[in-house]
Motif scaffolding. Sequence first.
Motif, short mmCIF file in Angstrom:
data_model
loop_
_atom_site.label_atom_id
_atom_site.label_comp_id
_atom_site.label_asym_id
_atom_site.label_seq_id
_atom_site.Cartn_x
_atom_site.Cartn_y
_atom_site.Cartn_z
N LYS A 72 -3.10 -12.06 3.95
CA LYS A 72 -3.78 -10.82 4.33
C LYS A 72 -4.21 -10.08 3.06
O LYS A 72 -3.61 -10.22 2.00
N TYR A 73 -5.24 -9.26 3.19
CA TYR A 73 -5.78 -8.53 2.05
C TYR A 73 -5.94 -7.07 2.44
O TYR A 73 -6.54 -6.78 3.48
N ILE A 74 -5.40 -6.17 1.66
CA ILE A 74 -5.54 -4.74 1.91
C ILE A 74 -6.19 -4.13 0.67
O ILE A 74 -5.70 -4.30 -0.44
N GLU A 75 -7.28 -3.42 0.86
CA GLU A 75 -7.94 -2.75 -0.26
C GLU A 75 -7.71 -1.25 -0.12
O GLU A 75 -7.97 -0.67 0.93
N VAL A 76 -7.21 -0.65 -1.18
CA VAL A 76 -6.93 0.79 -1.18
C VAL A 76 -8.00 1.47 -2.03
O VAL A 76 -8.12 1.19 -3.22
N THR A 91 0.02 4.67 -3.27
CA THR A 91 -0.12 4.07 -1.95
C THR A 91 0.06 2.56 -2.02
O THR A 91 0.77 1.96 -1.21
N SER A 92 -0.57 1.93 -3.01
CA SER A 92 -0.48 0.47 -3.16
C SER A 92 0.96 0.03 -3.41
O SER A 92 1.44 -0.93 -2.81
N MET A 93 1.65 0.74 -4.31
CA MET A 93 3.04 0.38 -4.62
C MET A 93 3.93 0.60 -3.39
O MET A 93 4.82 -0.20 -3.11
N GLY A 94 3.69 1.68 -2.66
CA GLY A 94 4.46 1.94 -1.44
C GLY A 94 4.26 0.85 -0.40
O GLY A 94 5.21 0.40 0.25
N LEU A 95 3.01 0.41 -0.23
CA LEU A 95 2.72 -0.69 0.70
C LEU A 95 3.44 -1.97 0.29
O LEU A 95 4.06 -2.65 1.11
N MET A 96 3.37 -2.28 -1.01
CA MET A 96 4.00 -3.49 -1.50
C MET A 96 5.52 -3.43 -1.30
O MET A 96 6.13 -4.39 -0.81
N GLU A 97 6.13 -2.31 -1.65
CA GLU A 97 7.58 -2.18 -1.50
C GLU A 97 7.99 -2.23 -0.03
O GLU A 97 8.98 -2.87 0.32
N GLY A 98 7.22 -1.57 0.84
CA GLY A 98 7.53 -1.57 2.26
C GLY A 98 7.42 -2.96 2.88
O GLY A 98 8.28 -3.39 3.64
N ALA A 106 4.69 -9.94 -0.93
CA ALA A 106 3.59 -9.02 -1.22
C ALA A 106 3.41 -8.84 -2.72
O ALA A 106 4.37 -8.96 -3.49
N GLY A 107 2.21 -8.56 -3.14
CA GLY A 107 1.90 -8.29 -4.53
C GLY A 107 0.76 -7.31 -4.64
O GLY A 107 0.04 -7.08 -3.67
N VAL A 108 0.59 -6.73 -5.81
CA VAL A 108 -0.47 -5.74 -6.04
C VAL A 108 -1.23 -6.13 -7.30
O VAL A 108 -0.64 -6.53 -8.29
N VAL A 109 -2.53 -6.00 -7.23
CA VAL A 109 -3.38 -6.12 -8.41
C VAL A 109 -4.05 -4.77 -8.58
O VAL A 109 -4.80 -4.34 -7.70
N SER A 110 -3.77 -4.09 -9.68
CA SER A 110 -4.35 -2.78 -9.93
C SER A 110 -5.59 -2.97 -10.79
O SER A 110 -5.54 -3.64 -11.81
N GLY A 111 -6.69 -2.38 -10.36
CA GLY A 111 -7.96 -2.55 -11.05
C GLY A 111 -7.96 -2.08 -12.48
O GLY A 111 -8.54 -2.70 -13.36
#
Length: 118
Positions: A72-76, A91-98, A106-111
Motif C-alpha cells: 500500500k502507498y500513502i502520500e502525505v 503525520t507520516s511518523m505517526g502513521l508508520m509507528e501506528g 511500514a516505512g517512510v521516505v521523507s522528501g
Amino acid sequence: MPFNITKKYNEADPRKLPDWQVAEIAEETMPTVDEWQDKLGLKKDEVIPMGKLCRLDFMKVIDRLKDRPDGKYIEVTAITPTPLGEGKTTTSMGLMEGLGKRGKNAGVVSGSPQGAQP
C-alpha cells in the motif's frame, strides 16, 4: 529482533537538552548496518555501507521482490503552511509507528530533511 534501548535514552528529555546531546544519546543505541540489514531482511549485496550508516541499492531490492504483491502507498501532502510547518513529517511518523504497532511492515521516505531549503 528488538533494538537495545538504554535507561539513559529513556530518561533523556529532548526539551531540556541541547540538540547535540540528544543526538549523542540517540547514536549510542543506534542500530548497526548489520542489525538494520537483518531487521529489514536485506541481502548483503543490497546494502552499501557508508560509515555508521548505509545506502540501499533499491534496484536490486525491487528486482528481488518483483514477484511479490505490491504494498500500500500513502502520500502525505499539505498546502496550508503555518509558522511551525504543516505537520507532514509528524503525520507520516505517526502513521508508520501506528501501523508498526499493529504488526504491519511500514516505512517512510521523507522528501526532504527538516530545515532543508527548496
